[in-house]
Design a protein around this motif. Structure first.
Motif, PDB file in Angstrom:
ATOM      1  N   MET A 102      43.143  43.583  27.076  1.00  0.00           N
ATOM      2  CA  MET A 102      43.514  43.472  25.239  1.00  0.00           C
ATOM      3  C   MET A 102      42.735  41.825  25.041  1.00  0.00           C
ATOM      4  SD  MET A 102      44.834  46.949  23.367  1.00  0.00           S
ATOM      5  CE  MET A 102      45.202  48.427  24.780  1.00  0.00           C
ATOM      6  N   LEU A 103      43.957  41.678  26.050  1.00  0.00           N
ATOM      7  CA  LEU A 103      44.032  39.752  25.636  1.00  0.00           C
ATOM      8  C   LEU A 103      43.133  38.896  26.808  1.00  0.00           C
ATOM      9  CD1 LEU A 103      47.771  40.259  24.739  1.00  0.00           C
ATOM     10  CD2 LEU A 103      45.504  39.463  23.283  1.00  0.00           C
ATOM     11  N   ASP A 104      42.488  37.812  26.261  1.00  0.00           N
ATOM     12  CA  ASP A 104      42.483  36.744  27.222  1.00  0.00           C
ATOM     13  C   ASP A 104      43.050  35.189  27.042  1.00  0.00           C
ATOM     14  OD1 ASP A 104      40.205  35.932  29.181  1.00  0.00           O
ATOM     15  OD2 ASP A 104      39.498  34.966  27.184  1.00  0.00           O
ATOM     16  N   SER A 105      43.496  35.299  28.300  1.00  0.00           N
ATOM     17  CA  SER A 105      44.575  33.756  28.239  1.00  0.00           C
ATOM     18  C   SER A 105      43.548  32.961  29.610  1.00  0.00           C
ATOM     19  CB  SER A 105      45.710  33.590  28.741  1.00  0.00           C
ATOM     20  OG  SER A 105      46.159  34.672  29.721  1.00  0.00           O
ATOM     21  N   SER A 106      41.946  32.832  29.358  1.00  0.00           N
ATOM     22  CA  SER A 106      41.057  31.892  30.744  1.00  0.00           C
ATOM     23  C   SER A 106      41.306  30.307  30.252  1.00  0.00           C
ATOM     24  CB  SER A 106      39.911  32.569  30.432  1.00  0.00           C
ATOM     25  OG  SER A 106      39.398  31.987  28.942  1.00  0.00           O
ATOM     26  N   GLN A 107      42.258  29.897  29.379  1.00  0.00           N
ATOM     27  CA  GLN A 107      42.121  28.815  29.004  1.00  0.00           C
ATOM     28  C   GLN A 107      43.456  28.526  28.795  1.00  0.00           C
ATOM     29  OE1 GLN A 107      40.323  26.799  25.521  1.00  0.00           O
ATOM     30  NE2 GLN A 107      41.639  25.087  25.974  1.00  0.00           N
ATOM     31  N   ARG A 108      44.570  27.662  29.353  1.00  0.00           N
ATOM     32  CA  ARG A 108      45.884  27.673  29.109  1.00  0.00           C
ATOM     33  C   ARG A 108      47.099  27.896  27.785  1.00  0.00           C
ATOM     34  NH1 ARG A 108      50.515  26.793  32.177  1.00  0.00           N
ATOM     35  NH2 ARG A 108      52.180  25.633  32.098  1.00  0.00           N
ATOM     36  N   GLY A 109      47.168  28.216  27.707  1.00  0.00           N
ATOM     37  CA  GLY A 109      47.903  28.157  26.185  1.00  0.00           C
ATOM     38  C   GLY A 109      46.991  28.930  25.033  1.00  0.00           C
ATOM     39  N   VAL A 110      45.909  29.658  25.400  1.00  0.00           N
ATOM     40  CA  VAL A 110      44.601  30.349  23.847  1.00  0.00           C
ATOM     41  C   VAL A 110      45.301  31.423  24.486  1.00  0.00           C
ATOM     42  CG1 VAL A 110      42.586  29.676  23.514  1.00  0.00           C
ATOM     43  CG2 VAL A 110      43.847  27.326  23.489  1.00  0.00           C
ATOM     44  N   TRP A 111      45.272  32.050  23.452  1.00  0.00           N
ATOM     45  CA  TRP A 111      44.621  33.501  23.879  1.00  0.00           C
ATOM     46  C   TRP A 111      44.111  33.958  22.806  1.00  0.00           C
ATOM     47  CZ3 TRP A 111      47.952  36.689  27.343  1.00  0.00           C
ATOM     48  CH2 TRP A 111      48.744  35.994  28.545  1.00  0.00           C
ATOM     49  N   SER A 112      43.305  34.851  23.079  1.00  0.00           N
ATOM     50  CA  SER A 112      42.029  35.485  22.000  1.00  0.00           C
ATOM     51  C   SER A 112      42.101  36.684  22.595  1.00  0.00           C
ATOM     52  CB  SER A 112      40.960  34.849  22.091  1.00  0.00           C
ATOM     53  OG  SER A 112      40.466  34.944  23.746  1.00  0.00           O
ATOM     54  N   LEU A 113      41.645  37.979  21.787  1.00  0.00           N
ATOM     55  CA  LEU A 113      41.390  39.118  21.994  1.00  0.00           C
ATOM     56  C   LEU A 113      39.675  39.614  22.827  1.00  0.00           C
ATOM     57  CD1 LEU A 113      42.182  40.819  18.503  1.00  0.00           C
ATOM     58  CD2 LEU A 113      43.348  40.911  20.649  1.00  0.00           C
ATOM     59  N   THR A 114      39.845  40.212  22.982  1.00  0.00           N
ATOM     60  CA  THR A 114      38.879  40.696  24.333  1.00  0.00           C
ATOM     61  C   THR A 114      38.259  41.827  23.647  1.00  0.00           C
ATOM     62  OG1 THR A 114      39.669  42.626  25.344  1.00  0.00           O
ATOM     63  CG2 THR A 114      39.501  40.916  26.755  1.00  0.00           C
ATOM     64  N   GLU A 115      36.417  42.014  24.039  1.00  0.00           N
ATOM     65  CA  GLU A 115      36.112  42.534  22.789  1.00  0.00           C
ATOM     66  C   GLU A 115      36.768  44.528  22.699  1.00  0.00           C
ATOM     67  OE1 GLU A 115      33.843  43.830  20.098  1.00  0.00           O
ATOM     68  OE2 GLU A 115      33.576  41.780  20.893  1.00  0.00           O
ATOM     69  N   ARG A 116      37.026  45.162  23.707  1.00  0.00           N
ATOM     70  CA  ARG A 116      37.877  45.817  24.254  1.00  0.00           C
ATOM     71  C   ARG A 116      39.146  45.982  22.299  1.00  0.00           C
ATOM     72  NH1 ARG A 116      41.296  48.569  28.893  1.00  0.00           N
ATOM     73  NH2 ARG A 116      42.340  50.663  27.804  1.00  0.00           N
ATOM     74  N   GLY A 117      39.948  44.409  23.159  1.00  0.00           N
ATOM     75  CA  GLY A 117      41.318  43.923  21.905  1.00  0.00           C
ATOM     76  C   GLY A 117      41.048  44.514  20.504  1.00  0.00           C
TER      77      GLY A 117
END
Length: 59
Positions: free
Chosen positions: A1-16
């Motif tokens: 539900m969360l993506d942290s592919s970039q260090r220090g940046v969190w974003s919602l996935t489509e499922r999230g």
């Protein structure tokens, strides 16, 4: 539900974006991660907790 592919940046996935959680469900997910982080932090530091690795030390 969360993506942290970039260090220090969190974003919602489509499922999230499309998931609806109750307060109780969200709290249970939170509690699971609270239990996981100290274990992974200890493994990362070789069994010796470092003051700089604690969330409070970064404030």
């Amino acid at each position: 539900m969360l993506d942290s592919s970039q260090r220090g940046v969190w974003s919602l996935t489509e499922r999230g974006r499309t998931t609806t959680l109750t307060y109780r469900q969200a709290h249970e997910i939170f509690r699971c991660w609270v239990a996981i982080f100290p274990v992974s932090r200890e493994r990362w530091s070789g069994g010796q907790a470092k003051a700089s690795s604690s969330p409070q030390a970064r404030l």
